[in-house]
Design an enzyme around this catalytic site. Structure first.
Site, PDB file in Angstrom:
ATOM      1  N   ASP A 128      27.599  32.952  46.221  1.00 53.29           N
ATOM      2  CA  ASP A 128      26.238  33.350  46.546  1.00 53.29           C
ATOM      3  C   ASP A 128      25.287  31.945  46.649  1.00 53.29           C
ATOM      4  OD1 ASP A 128      26.622  35.964  46.168  1.00 53.29           O
ATOM      5  OD2 ASP A 128      26.463  35.871  44.248  1.00 53.29           O
ATOM      6  N   HIS A 156      27.702  37.999  52.673  1.00 49.17           N
ATOM      7  CA  HIS A 156      26.944  36.781  53.214  1.00 49.17           C
ATOM      8  C   HIS A 156      25.960  37.229  54.365  1.00 49.17           C
ATOM      9  CE1 HIS A 156      31.278  34.386  52.836  1.00 49.17           C
ATOM     10  NE2 HIS A 156      30.644  34.658  51.687  1.00 49.17           N
ATOM     11  N   LYS A 163      26.743  30.454  51.924  1.00 47.83           N
ATOM     12  CA  LYS A 163      27.759  29.956  52.759  1.00 47.83           C
ATOM     13  C   LYS A 163      27.515  30.534  54.358  1.00 47.83           C
ATOM     14  CE  LYS A 163      31.005  31.661  50.013  1.00 47.83           C
ATOM     15  NZ  LYS A 163      30.079  31.850  48.860  1.00 47.83           N
ATOM     16  N   GLN A 203      32.969  33.931  47.920  1.00 44.95           N
ATOM     17  CA  GLN A 203      32.664  33.740  46.377  1.00 44.95           C
ATOM     18  C   GLN A 203      32.841  31.987  46.199  1.00 44.95           C
ATOM     19  OE1 GLN A 203      35.885  35.835  47.245  1.00 44.95           O
ATOM     20  NE2 GLN A 203      34.083  37.297  47.220  1.00 44.95           N
TER      21      GLN A 203
HETATM   22  P1  IMP Z   1      35.669  41.387  42.108  1.00 51.94           P
HETATM   23  O1  IMP Z   1      35.922  40.389  43.214  1.00 51.94           O
HETATM   24  O2  IMP Z   1      35.140  42.574  42.749  1.00 51.94           O
HETATM   25  O3  IMP Z   1      37.154  41.771  41.542  1.00 51.94           O
HETATM   26  O4  IMP Z   1      34.961  40.660  41.034  1.00 51.94           O
HETATM   27  C1  IMP Z   1      35.317  39.743  40.260  1.00 51.94           C
HETATM   28  C2  IMP Z   1      34.156  38.757  39.832  1.00 51.94           C
HETATM   29  O5  IMP Z   1      33.774  38.119  40.991  1.00 51.94           O
HETATM   30  C3  IMP Z   1      32.975  39.612  39.279  1.00 51.94           C
HETATM   31  O6  IMP Z   1      32.259  38.792  38.463  1.00 51.94           O
HETATM   32  C4  IMP Z   1      32.163  39.567  40.699  1.00 51.94           C
HETATM   33  O7  IMP Z   1      30.801  39.718  40.235  1.00 51.94           O
HETATM   34  C5  IMP Z   1      32.384  38.165  41.395  1.00 51.94           C
HETATM   35  N1  IMP Z   1      32.096  38.230  42.654  1.00 51.94           N
HETATM   36  C6  IMP Z   1      33.038  39.012  43.829  1.00 51.94           C
HETATM   37  N2  IMP Z   1      32.528  38.627  44.783  1.00 51.94           N
HETATM   38  C7  IMP Z   1      31.679  37.919  44.818  1.00 51.94           C
HETATM   39  C8  IMP Z   1      30.524  37.322  45.667  1.00 51.94           C
HETATM   40  O8  IMP Z   1      30.687  37.472  47.034  1.00 51.94           O
HETATM   41  N3  IMP Z   1      29.492  36.750  45.133  1.00 51.94           N
HETATM   42  C9  IMP Z   1      29.249  36.487  43.778  1.00 51.94           C
HETATM   43  N4  IMP Z   1      30.301  36.971  43.004  1.00 51.94           N
HETATM   44  C10 IMP Z   1      31.115  37.680  43.295  1.00 51.94           C
END
Ligand code: IMP
Length: 407
Positions: free
Chosen positions: A12, A40, A15, A213
């Site tokens: 966040d 994004h 990007k 991420q």
């Molecule tokens: P997952 O990617 O859904 O398995 O989530 C794993 C961790 O990554 C969690 O803490 C999510 O909140 C975080 N996360 C996944 N994608 C994003 C993103 O695009 N921005 C911020 N946090 C993310």
């Protein structure tokens, strides 16, 4: 010219907007990791778009968007997103290609994601429940379905039945109707590109690799187990396209403060009204899940860590305008840990036990204020990396090339 844009924090960082802005200098934007967990946000004038899966290429330009084998694709999200983009750029479909090696997120993966989170209880990761972890797990378990599989439907049915049967036995997921699924997902085969064709296009073009991420959510070097399941660090470029490339620039994006969604350590997190203020100013709610983001001050030890493990060669600061009008801005300059002072954490397990040390800097009225100039120079010097741009607002063109110390 080849470059990567990636996040230096927990995602966040903005990007998407930066990638879109820079993409006009390139022929192809390539996504190398993550899936529809990413969100994004890109604003063109009054139009706001959230890219979950489609690379953040500048719409209505000739820039193409490729999705590499390191990405896991939710076909329904992909098609919905394309439909939205089509209303702005009618020929967008022609510019998007998906590696035949990219894995597909199935409904059972989302079910497993939810079940695992519920079973973990207090130890949950706080995932987006988009099935990302289970899709990568099945890739590693050699059970996964790839975009290229939709070119041979008979063999695909066998593969779908195998994964459905095993998943039902192991996790109690709902049995999958393979034919129905194929009907809905087969459309992905229109976009498929073979690895050698993707490789040649990438080698012969100016390419901007788009990370998702941030480094601190990387499966290996992030705050494990509170991470995503992909390689969001710059190392993910090679894994995520399947062959080596030489990169000219490693462009790390960070916010002037810090946020995180989901569970896990966050040394500079603030609570109560201080958190509310940052959250409301920065509209810090998840672009994918709508969850309120946890907020805190800029953390230089973590930024130094992210720079070191990513090979960052230049930085872009975003969302400093969110802090306009705050009288004082805090920055964490080091950690106290077991009687020592750490400039850079040697590993991220120490984060549970560190005490942040802060410096308070003068706030700024707006981004023309000399106090802001001092803030940017201070951060750049403390981290030891040049600032190439500063984002000045949410829209694609709200950005300035940073000219350094001279004015
Ligand atoms: P997952 O990617 O859904 O398995 O989530 C794993 C961790 O990554 C969690 O803490 C999510 O909140 C975080 N996360 C996944 N994608 C994003 C993103 O695009 N921005 C911020 N946090 C993310």
């Amino acid at each position: 010219m080849k470059a990567v844009v990636f996040g230096l924090q927990w995602g966040d960082e903005g990007k998407g907007k930066i990638t879109t802005y820079l993409s006009r200098e390139y022929d192809i934007v390539v996504r190398y990791s993550g899936g529809s967990n990413a969100g994004h946000t890109v604003e063109y004038g009054d139009v706001k778009i959230i890219h979950h899966l489609i690379p953040s290429l500048h719409l209505n330009s000739s820039v193409k968007g490729y999705i590499g084998p390191g990405v896991v694709i939710d076909v329904e999200v992909f098609m919905k997103e394309l439909e939205e983009l089509r209303s702005i750029d009618p020929v967008v479909d022609e510019k998007i290609r998906v590696s035949s090696l990219s894995h597909i997120v199935l409904p059972l993966h989302k079910e497993i994601d939810g079940k695992l989170e519920d079973m973990k209880g207090e130890a949950r990761v706080g995932t987006t429940r988009r099935g990302i972890g289970p899709a990568y797990a099945d890739k590693a378990n050699r059970l996964g379905i790839r975009a290229g599989d939709f070119r041979n439907l008979e063999r695909l049915i066998e593969k779908l039945e195998l994964i459905s049967r095993i998943s039902e036995k192991l996790y109690g997921t709902t049995p999958m109707n393979s034919r129905e699924l194929i009907q809905k997902y087969e459309v992905i085969s229109r976009y498929v590109l073979d690895p050698i064709d993707m490789k040649r296009d990438i080698e012969n073009s100016r390419v901007l690799f788009e990370g998702t991420q941030g480094v601190l959510l990387d499966l290996d070097v992030g705050t494990y187990p509170y991470v995503t399941s992909g390689h969001c660090n710059t190392t993910g470029v090679w894994v995520g396209i399947g062959f080596p490339v030489k990169l000219d620039k490693y462009i790390g994006v960070f916010k002037a403060y810090t946020t995180r969604v989901g569970e896990g350590p966050f040394p500079t997190e603030v609570m109560g009204s201080e958190a509310e203020e940052l959250r409301n100013r920065g509209k810090e709610f998840g672009a994918t899940t709508g969850r309120p983001r946890r907020c805190g001050w800029l953390d230089l030890p973590l930024l130094r860590y992210a720079v070191e493990v990513s090979g960052c060669t230049e930085m872009i600061m975003t969302k400093a305008d969110v802090l306009n009008g705050i009288s004082e801005v805090k920055v964490c300059v080091g950690y106290r840990y077991n009687g020592r002072i750490l400039d850079v954490p040697p590993n991220l397990d120490v984060l549970d036990d560190v005490k942040p040390m802060y410096e308070t800097l003068k706030g700024w009225k707006d981004l023309d204020d000399p106090n802001f100039h001092e803030f940017v120079e201070y951060v750049s010097k403390m981290v030891g990396v040049t600032m190439s741009h500063v984002s000045t607002g949410p829209r694609v063109d709200d950005i300035e090339i940073w000219s350094g110390d001279d004015d």
